[in-house]
Design a protein around this motif. Structure first.
Motif, PDB file in Angstrom:
ATOM      1  N   LYS A 164      44.952 -48.476  52.996  1.00 55.72           N
ATOM      2  CA  LYS A 164      43.614 -48.506  53.586  1.00 55.72           C
ATOM      3  C   LYS A 164      43.039 -47.096  53.660  1.00 55.72           C
ATOM      4  N   ILE A 165      41.822 -46.967  53.200  1.00 54.39           N
ATOM      5  CA  ILE A 165      41.141 -45.671  53.218  1.00 54.39           C
ATOM      6  C   ILE A 165      40.389 -45.536  54.542  1.00 54.39           C
ATOM      7  N   LEU A 166      40.746 -44.505  55.301  1.00 55.75           N
ATOM      8  CA  LEU A 166      40.074 -44.250  56.574  1.00 55.75           C
ATOM      9  C   LEU A 166      38.937 -43.257  56.351  1.00 55.75           C
ATOM     10  N   GLY A 167      37.872 -43.437  57.098  1.00 55.00           N
ATOM     11  CA  GLY A 167      36.732 -42.543  56.924  1.00 55.00           C
ATOM     12  C   GLY A 167      35.987 -42.864  55.646  1.00 55.00           C
ATOM     13  N   GLN A 168      34.987 -42.081  55.358  1.00 54.51           N
ATOM     14  CA  GLN A 168      34.139 -42.303  54.186  1.00 54.51           C
ATOM     15  C   GLN A 168      33.912 -40.984  53.468  1.00 54.51           C
ATOM     16  N   GLY A 169      33.787 -41.093  52.162  1.00 49.98           N
ATOM     17  CA  GLY A 169      33.588 -39.903  51.348  1.00 49.98           C
ATOM     18  C   GLY A 169      32.542 -40.158  50.284  1.00 49.98           C
ATOM     19  N   GLU A 170      32.678 -39.443  49.209  1.00 48.26           N
ATOM     20  CA  GLU A 170      31.762 -39.608  48.078  1.00 48.26           C
ATOM     21  C   GLU A 170      32.586 -39.557  46.810  1.00 48.26           C
ATOM     22  N   TYR A 171      32.845 -40.720  46.243  1.00 48.94           N
ATOM     23  CA  TYR A 171      33.734 -40.840  45.092  1.00 48.94           C
ATOM     24  C   TYR A 171      32.947 -41.263  43.869  1.00 48.94           C
ATOM     25  N   ARG A 172      33.114 -40.504  42.816  1.00 50.85           N
ATOM     26  CA  ARG A 172      32.457 -40.821  41.559  1.00 50.85           C
ATOM     27  C   ARG A 172      33.304 -41.835  40.782  1.00 50.85           C
ATOM     28  N   VAL A 173      32.714 -42.410  39.752  1.00 50.01           N
ATOM     29  CA  VAL A 173      33.432 -43.373  38.923  1.00 50.01           C
ATOM     30  C   VAL A 173      34.662 -42.716  38.297  1.00 50.01           C
ATOM     31  N   GLU A 174      34.538 -41.454  37.900  1.00 53.82           N
ATOM     32  CA  GLU A 174      35.662 -40.750  37.292  1.00 53.82           C
ATOM     33  C   GLU A 174      36.820 -40.604  38.277  1.00 53.82           C
ATOM     34  N   ALA A 183      40.625 -42.319  37.880  1.00 49.09           N
ATOM     35  CA  ALA A 183      41.864 -41.551  37.987  1.00 49.09           C
ATOM     36  C   ALA A 183      42.805 -42.164  39.019  1.00 49.09           C
ATOM     37  N   PHE A 184      42.270 -42.625  40.135  1.00 53.68           N
ATOM     38  CA  PHE A 184      43.098 -43.256  41.173  1.00 53.68           C
ATOM     39  C   PHE A 184      43.731 -44.555  40.660  1.00 53.68           C
ATOM     40  N   SER A 185      42.956 -45.336  39.914  1.00 50.39           N
ATOM     41  CA  SER A 185      43.466 -46.626  39.433  1.00 50.39           C
ATOM     42  C   SER A 185      44.577 -46.454  38.410  1.00 50.39           C
ATOM     43  N   ASN A 186      44.660 -45.281  37.775  1.00 46.25           N
ATOM     44  CA  ASN A 186      45.695 -45.021  36.773  1.00 46.25           C
ATOM     45  C   ASN A 186      46.918 -44.334  37.362  1.00 46.25           C
ATOM     46  N   MET A 237      47.356 -39.753  47.959  1.00 45.58           N
ATOM     47  CA  MET A 237      46.055 -39.715  48.632  1.00 45.58           C
ATOM     48  C   MET A 237      45.995 -38.551  49.633  1.00 45.58           C
ATOM     49  N   ALA A 238      47.095 -38.337  50.353  1.00 45.56           N
ATOM     50  CA  ALA A 238      47.135 -37.243  51.325  1.00 45.56           C
ATOM     51  C   ALA A 238      46.989 -35.893  50.636  1.00 45.56           C
ATOM     52  N   SER A 239      47.587 -35.752  49.453  1.00 46.56           N
ATOM     53  CA  SER A 239      47.481 -34.485  48.721  1.00 46.56           C
ATOM     54  C   SER A 239      46.057 -34.210  48.254  1.00 46.56           C
ATOM     55  N   ARG A 240      45.258 -35.252  48.165  1.00 44.33           N
ATOM     56  CA  ARG A 240      43.851 -35.109  47.769  1.00 44.33           C
ATOM     57  C   ARG A 240      42.924 -35.073  48.980  1.00 44.33           C
ATOM     58  N   GLY A 241      43.525 -34.999  50.171  1.00 43.03           N
ATOM     59  CA  GLY A 241      42.733 -34.894  51.398  1.00 43.03           C
ATOM     60  C   GLY A 241      42.121 -36.193  51.848  1.00 43.03           C
ATOM     61  N   ILE A 242      42.664 -37.321  51.375  1.00 42.32           N
ATOM     62  CA  ILE A 242      42.138 -38.642  51.746  1.00 42.32           C
ATOM     63  C   ILE A 242      43.055 -39.245  52.802  1.00 42.32           C
ATOM     64  N   GLU A 243      42.514 -39.518  53.960  1.00 42.52           N
ATOM     65  CA  GLU A 243      43.304 -40.088  55.046  1.00 42.52           C
ATOM     66  C   GLU A 243      43.456 -41.589  54.840  1.00 42.52           C
ATOM     67  N   THR A 244      44.660 -42.082  55.016  1.00 44.31           N
ATOM     68  CA  THR A 244      44.936 -43.499  54.769  1.00 44.31           C
ATOM     69  C   THR A 244      45.758 -44.096  55.907  1.00 44.31           C
ATOM     70  N   LYS A 245      45.833 -45.408  55.877  1.00 44.11           N
ATOM     71  CA  LYS A 245      46.681 -46.134  56.810  1.00 44.11           C
ATOM     72  C   LYS A 245      47.491 -47.154  56.013  1.00 44.11           C
ATOM     73  N   THR A 246      48.800 -47.167  56.227  1.00 47.52           N
ATOM     74  CA  THR A 246      49.673 -48.087  55.492  1.00 47.52           C
ATOM     75  C   THR A 246      50.621 -48.791  56.458  1.00 47.52           C
ATOM     76  N   GLN A 247      51.413 -49.694  55.888  1.00 48.69           N
ATOM     77  CA  GLN A 247      52.417 -50.434  56.649  1.00 48.69           C
ATOM     78  C   GLN A 247      53.812 -49.891  56.357  1.00 48.69           C
ATOM     79  N   LEU A 248      53.926 -48.573  56.212  1.00 46.53           N
ATOM     80  CA  LEU A 248      55.217 -47.973  55.890  1.00 46.53           C
ATOM     81  C   LEU A 248      56.258 -48.215  56.969  1.00 46.53           C
ATOM     82  N   ASP A 249      55.829 -48.367  58.214  1.00 45.77           N
ATOM     83  CA  ASP A 249      56.795 -48.602  59.289  1.00 45.77           C
ATOM     84  C   ASP A 249      57.519 -49.930  59.078  1.00 45.77           C
ATOM     85  N   ARG A 250      56.795 -50.965  58.667  1.00 40.82           N
ATOM     86  CA  ARG A 250      57.425 -52.262  58.400  1.00 40.82           C
ATOM     87  C   ARG A 250      58.302 -52.200  57.154  1.00 40.82           C
TER      88      ARG A 250
END
Length: 410
Positions: free
Chosen positions: A69-79, A83-86, A253-266
């Motif tokens: 899950k992506i927390l917060g909002q940014g400005e992401y281009r198609v490019e 890159a993220f999808s690959n 995602m963290a290395s790119r400065g994008i804050e996320t939320k995951t279920q890593l604890d489970r």
């Protein structure tokens, strides 16, 4: 005395089998002894493998577990999104709009007296883990998927029509447009309990543009013109292929400065549970097999001592030290093969009882006790290797018997 050869191996093998059958009572006890040790070990590993496999499968089938899950909002281009999808481990990605643009007041078209329900529009397309199946066609045009919670509150079914209302304030004036939507499918309650509807990305972008005051020609919605506009996205939806890929994607995602939320604890809870069960299995099985190995050593040495006269006569007949050393080794292999087969039969019976009587709460196709075909091969192979290694002690003992022992005993 002759050298060891295939012919002598065949001859001593025949002697070993006939002697093994002649001592059928002792041979059966040896087989039962190994089965009594190996069968509980197989059941224990089957429980460990079955329980953990079921937990892992359930987590992998749960879209929430694999979602980053992506927390917060940014400005992401198609490019950027391409890159993220690959990225390694990424299985699904689709752009998303600002959170406030995704709200929709929804009501049933057949029940005009019903109050509108505030719901959340989520962009989707074919391959979305939230869709009922991987083969499900994603929403397109005015076709949408409703969550079970939302469908229940609206009291609608598949192919029913629902009305969506989008409101904006332009020039201090409140304006609204209505959407006639068709329920293409309903998401299972196990997928999500939120009040959401899956819509096409084009429909969600149209709603965002309208709320910002711009015209949407494709929907005949009036507003400000947009010249030279280059589309960017405030967020995106990202899913990992398996639960093992979640951590790497979160770190990326963290290395790119994008804050996320995951279920890593489970996910980590299941991994810890697996490690603990593995350690427990190794401790118990090691003690059991070590005890059986000691018992087998004593049994083989005692058997050689009991058959000392027979072994000495074999040497007088021309069998070499290596030939007679193979005698206890071959008989140990017969014991381990027979004991392993019996243990597997006992495991089948025990696993059937466990899966029939303790399957409460499991879904169709899930089991508590499970072994795969290669597990049986490993069990038989390990037993044969263990029996062969342990019986080497008896082999040395047999090889040390002097030919004259048979004459002296007479």
């Amino acid at each position: 005395m002759h050298n060891f050869s295939l012919r002598s191996l065949w001859q001593i093998s025949g002697v070993a089998v006939r002697d093994y059958i002649h001592d059928a009572r002792l041979s059966s006890c040896s087989i039962l002894g190994l089965a009594a040790v190996l069968a509980p070990v197989l059941v224990l590993y089957g429980l460990k493998f079955g329980v953990v496999s079921t937990m892992v499968e359930n987590l992998n089938n749960d879209p929430a577990i694999r979602e980053i899950k992506i927390l917060g909002q940014g400005e992401y281009r198609v490019e950027d999104l391409d890159a993220f999808s690959n990225l390694p481990g990424a299985s699904f990605l689709i752009p998303n709009t600002r959170f406030l643009s995704a709200t929709l007041d929804l009501s049933s078209a057949k029940n005009t007296n019903q109050f509108a329900v505030r719901s959340e529009m989520v962009p989707s397309t074919r391959g979305d883990p939230l869709l009922p199946t991987e083969q499900s066609d994603g929403p397109s045009g005015n076709n949408v998927y409703l969550s079970a919670a939302l469908a229940a509150q609206l009291n609608v079914q598949v192919d029913d029509h629902v009305t969506g209302k989008i409101v904006r304030v332009a020039n201090k004036k409140r304006e609204a447009v209505r959407l006639d939507l068709v329920v293409q499918g309903i998401l299972p309650l196990s997928t999500t309990q939120r009040k959401l509807l899956l819509v096409s990305l084009d429909l969600l972008l149209a709603a965002e543009d309208y709320r910002e005051g711009f015209a949407v020609p494709s929907m005949n919605w009036e507003g400000l013109a947009r010249d030279g506009f280059v589309r960017s996205y405030a967020s995106f939806r990202l899913f990992a292929a398996t639960m093992d890929d979640v951590e790497a994607l979160r770190a990326e995602m963290a290395s790119r400065g994008i804050e996320t939320k995951t279920q890593l604890d489970r996910i980590e809870m299941v991994r810890t549970f697996d490690r603990n069960l593995t350690a427990l299995f190794l401790i118990i099985s090691s003690l059991a097999l070590f005890g059986y190995a000691l018992a087998m050593i004593v049994s083989v040495i005692a058997s050689v001592a009991r058959k000392q006269k027979d072994i000495s006569i074999l040497k007088l007949l021309g069998f070499s030290d290596l030939d007679v050393a193979m005698l206890p080794i071959l008989q140990s292999i017969l014991t381990t093969v027979g004991g392993s087969v019996l243990a597997i039969i006992l495991y089948f019976l025990a696993s059937e009882i466990i899966n029939r009587n303790f399957a409460t709460g499991l879904q169709s196709g899930e089991v508590l006790c499970l072994l795969l075909p290669h597990h049986y091969l490993i069990a038989v192979g390990a037993s044969v290797c263990l029996g062969g290694l342990v019986s080497v002690v008896g082999g040395f003992s047999a090889a040390s018997v002097m030919p004259a022992e048979g004459v002296r005993n007479d």
